[in-house]
Design a protein around this motif. Structure first.
Motif, short mmCIF file in Angstrom:
data_model
loop_
_atom_site.label_atom_id
_atom_site.label_comp_id
_atom_site.label_asym_id
_atom_site.label_seq_id
_atom_site.Cartn_x
_atom_site.Cartn_y
_atom_site.Cartn_z
N ALA A 15 4.64 10.07 -8.28
CA ALA A 15 3.82 10.07 -9.63
C ALA A 15 2.56 9.13 -9.40
CB ALA A 15 4.63 9.43 -10.83
N GLU A 16 1.47 9.63 -9.64
CA GLU A 16 0.28 8.93 -9.54
C GLU A 16 0.53 7.33 -9.81
OE1 GLU A 16 -4.68 8.85 -10.24
OE2 GLU A 16 -3.22 10.55 -10.65
N LYS A 17 0.96 7.23 -11.05
CA LYS A 17 0.98 5.82 -11.81
C LYS A 17 2.04 4.90 -10.74
CE LYS A 17 4.97 6.64 -14.76
NZ LYS A 17 5.24 6.65 -16.51
N HIS A 18 2.81 5.68 -9.93
CA HIS A 18 3.74 4.62 -9.20
C HIS A 18 3.40 4.45 -7.78
CE1 HIS A 18 6.41 4.30 -12.28
NE2 HIS A 18 6.67 5.47 -12.53
N LEU A 19 1.96 5.36 -7.25
CA LEU A 19 1.85 5.41 -5.89
C LEU A 19 1.54 3.93 -5.42
CD1 LEU A 19 0.76 7.18 -3.64
CD2 LEU A 19 -1.54 7.11 -4.42
N HIS A 20 0.99 3.00 -6.16
CA HIS A 20 1.08 1.81 -5.39
C HIS A 20 2.27 1.15 -5.13
CE1 HIS A 20 1.87 0.79 -9.60
NE2 HIS A 20 2.28 -0.45 -9.26
N TYR A 22 5.00 3.05 -3.96
CA TYR A 22 5.34 3.43 -2.58
C TYR A 22 4.35 3.02 -1.43
CZ TYR A 22 7.75 6.98 -5.65
OH TYR A 22 8.76 7.57 -6.53
N LEU A 23 3.23 2.93 -1.64
CA LEU A 23 2.40 2.50 -0.26
C LEU A 23 2.65 1.08 -0.08
CD1 LEU A 23 -1.01 3.78 -1.60
CD2 LEU A 23 0.51 4.60 0.10
N HIS A 24 3.14 0.24 -1.13
CA HIS A 24 3.50 -1.05 -0.71
C HIS A 24 5.02 -0.83 0.20
CE1 HIS A 24 3.74 -5.56 -1.13
NE2 HIS A 24 4.85 -5.46 -1.48
N GLU A 25 5.78 -0.27 -0.30
CA GLU A 25 6.92 -0.21 0.65
C GLU A 25 6.65 0.46 2.04
OE1 GLU A 25 11.12 2.54 0.97
OE2 GLU A 25 10.12 2.58 -1.22
N PHE A 26 5.97 1.30 2.11
CA PHE A 26 5.58 1.73 3.46
C PHE A 26 4.96 0.58 4.24
CE2 PHE A 26 6.16 6.09 1.79
CZ PHE A 26 6.75 6.78 2.99
N SER A 27 3.87 -0.19 3.80
CA SER A 27 3.29 -1.07 4.34
C SER A 27 3.95 -2.21 4.90
CB SER A 27 1.90 -1.45 3.64
OG SER A 27 2.44 -2.24 2.46
N PHE A 28 5.25 -2.42 3.96
CA PHE A 28 6.00 -3.35 4.30
C PHE A 28 7.05 -3.28 5.49
CE2 PHE A 28 10.54 -5.10 3.94
CZ PHE A 28 10.15 -6.62 4.05
N ARG A 29 7.63 -1.95 5.32
CA ARG A 29 8.36 -1.34 6.56
C ARG A 29 7.42 -1.13 7.92
NH1 ARG A 29 11.12 4.14 5.18
NH2 ARG A 29 9.65 4.24 3.64
N TYR A 30 5.99 -0.94 7.81
CA TYR A 30 5.30 -0.94 8.81
C TYR A 30 4.93 -2.17 9.59
CZ TYR A 30 1.56 0.64 12.03
OH TYR A 30 0.91 0.48 13.15
N ASN A 31 4.70 -3.26 8.70
CA ASN A 31 4.55 -4.50 8.97
C ASN A 31 5.60 -5.30 9.57
OD1 ASN A 31 1.65 -4.27 8.64
ND2 ASN A 31 2.06 -4.82 6.46
N HIS A 32 6.85 -4.86 9.26
CA HIS A 32 8.25 -5.50 9.70
C HIS A 32 8.98 -4.64 10.40
CE1 HIS A 32 6.68 -7.63 6.07
NE2 HIS A 32 6.90 -8.66 6.88
N ARG A 33 8.42 -4.02 11.54
CA ARG A 33 9.10 -2.89 12.03
C ARG A 33 9.79 -3.71 13.44
NH1 ARG A 33 3.96 -2.15 12.72
NH2 ARG A 33 3.06 -1.54 14.89
#
Length: 67
Positions: A15-20, A22-33
């Motif tokens: 949902a667009e209202k929760h997009l931020h 999802y993006l925060h989770e993806f960036s966390f996983r990418y930055n802590h790989r």
């Protein structure tokens, strides 16, 4: 780095209202790989540090809602 495959493979819908969120989770996983030297245990510890002292609520449940 945002992955369409990750969104469709894990969540199927965003949902667009929760997009931020999802993006925060993806960036966390990418930055802590692992490629950056962060193990699964370290990543889990960092995630737990991030939620410390926070309370997740969706909506308030009143006695009228339970009737």
């Amino acid at each position: 780095m945002f992955s369409t495959r990750g969104m469709k493979g894990v969540y199927q819908h965003c949902a667009e209202k929760h997009l931020h969120r999802y993006l925060h989770e993806f960036s966390f996983r990418y930055n802590h790989r692992i490629a950056l030297g962060c193990s699964d245990v370290e990543r889990a510890e960092k995630a737990l540090e991030g939620i410390s002292g926070k309370r997740l609520t969706y909506r308030r449940i009143d006695s009228a809602d339970l009737a």
